[in-house]
Design an enzyme around this catalytic site. Structure first.
Site, short mmCIF file in Angstrom:
data_model
loop_
_atom_site.label_atom_id
_atom_site.label_comp_id
_atom_site.label_asym_id
_atom_site.label_seq_id
_atom_site.Cartn_x
_atom_site.Cartn_y
_atom_site.Cartn_z
N GLU A 74 82.18 -102.10 2.57
CA GLU A 74 82.01 -102.85 3.81
C GLU A 74 80.76 -102.43 4.60
OE1 GLU A 74 85.48 -103.87 6.12
OE2 GLU A 74 86.76 -102.90 4.62
N HIS A 116 77.82 -102.63 7.11
CA HIS A 116 77.57 -103.38 8.34
C HIS A 116 76.16 -103.07 8.86
CE1 HIS A 116 81.30 -105.52 8.97
NE2 HIS A 116 81.95 -104.45 8.54
#
Length: 294
Positions: free
Chosen positions: A268, A270
């Site tokens: 994930e 970001h």
């Protein structure tokens, strides 16, 4: 995809949710911890320190160095801007209820500017804590990220309005609609070519807008990658995170796009930042920070 040297550093317990990242004035990396509240500091020697004085529900997102040499960050969960000095002293500035601030940038006027994704505003905060808000001329726009432009204005992505907004320091707003319908712009940065680069998370594209409003779009090889954040490359291109594809992408001045797979599946990615030595650092919401040396 090619895969240069990519390493990861564990930050804290699972659930901390590293989200935004910036290179601080002290030579360290500073990250927001969206899962637990607070921030983390990764020193040049790799030492990790966490500062968890904020409420767990404060959900910090974007972090940047302010004009006063402190680190400032948006607290989307409790409508505040957090502030931490390089020696760890913390404070906060309250924003209007319902602001849900996301993007944050130092403006050309010596103040900080934020995107109010909850109330369709752009806000200005002085280092002394004075808050001024400016309404956007469109409802439910979901303003997300912003960056200082080369023209003395702030440039803002309107995720749900499918537009880029130019916000002058007096609050005057000019809207620029995107060519691709429902593109979902999110991250934005000032490129080395004098234009603003942004990512379209829903369309799987990069965009480039000049100060006079000309927009060009660049489809990614993987249109399902869901690009999220973008940062300028000192060489003239941009780096960006591909959240759904677990990759870091790069586009050069000529528009050539390259992808770099992250070593941990479903990490994930970001926020990301580039340090002066050219290393790309990426916040991984699963609990680590990765660094890539091209």
């Amino acid at each position: 995809m090619t895969n240069p040297s990519i390493r990861e550093i564990e930050l804290s317990a699972p659930g901390s949710g590293p989200y935004g990242i910036t290179a601080g004035p002290d030579g360290a990396l500073w990250l927001t911890l969206a899962g637990t509240g607070g921030v983390a500091r990764v020193g040049p020697d790799g030492e990790v320190r966490t500062y968890l004085t904020d409420p767990a529900e404060s959900r910090p997102l974007i972090i940047t160095t302010g004009p006063d040499g402190a680190l400032w960050y948006t607290r989307s969960g409790d409508d505040r801007l957090g502030r931490i000095t390089v020696d760890g002293r913390t404070s906060a500035v309250a924003l209007p209820p319902g602001t849900a601030p996301c993007g944050l940038a130092a403006g050309p006027d010596g103040a900080l500017w934020y995107a109010g994704m909850g109330d369709d505003t752009v806000g200005r905060v002085t280092v002394g804590g004075a808050v001024t808000t400016f309404p956007l001329p469109v409802a439910k726009a979901f303003p997300s990220m912003l960056a200082a432009g080369p023209d003395g204005a702030l440039w803002l992505t309107l995720h749900q309005a499918n537009a880029i907004a130019r916000v002058a320091v007096d609050g005057q707003v000019t809207l620029h609609a995107l060519p691709t319908e429902a593109a979902g712009p999110v991250g934005i940065t000032l490129g080395g070519d004098g234009a603003l680069w942004f990512v379209e998370i829903a369309a799987g594209q990069l965009g480039r807008i000049t100060p006079d409003g000309r927009i060009d779009e660049f489809p990614l090889p993987d249109r399902t990658a869901r690009p999220h954040a973008v940062v300028a490359d000192p060489a003239g291109g941009c780096w960006f995170t591909e959240w759904a594809a677990n990759r870091i992408g790069h586009i050069d001045r000529a528009g050539h796009i390259t992808g770099y797979d992250l070593p941990t599946p479903s990490s994930e990615p970001h926020g990301l930042t580039v340090t002066p030595d050219g290393t790309v650092w990426i916040a991984l919401e699963t609990g680590a920070v990765a660094h890539l040396t091209p």
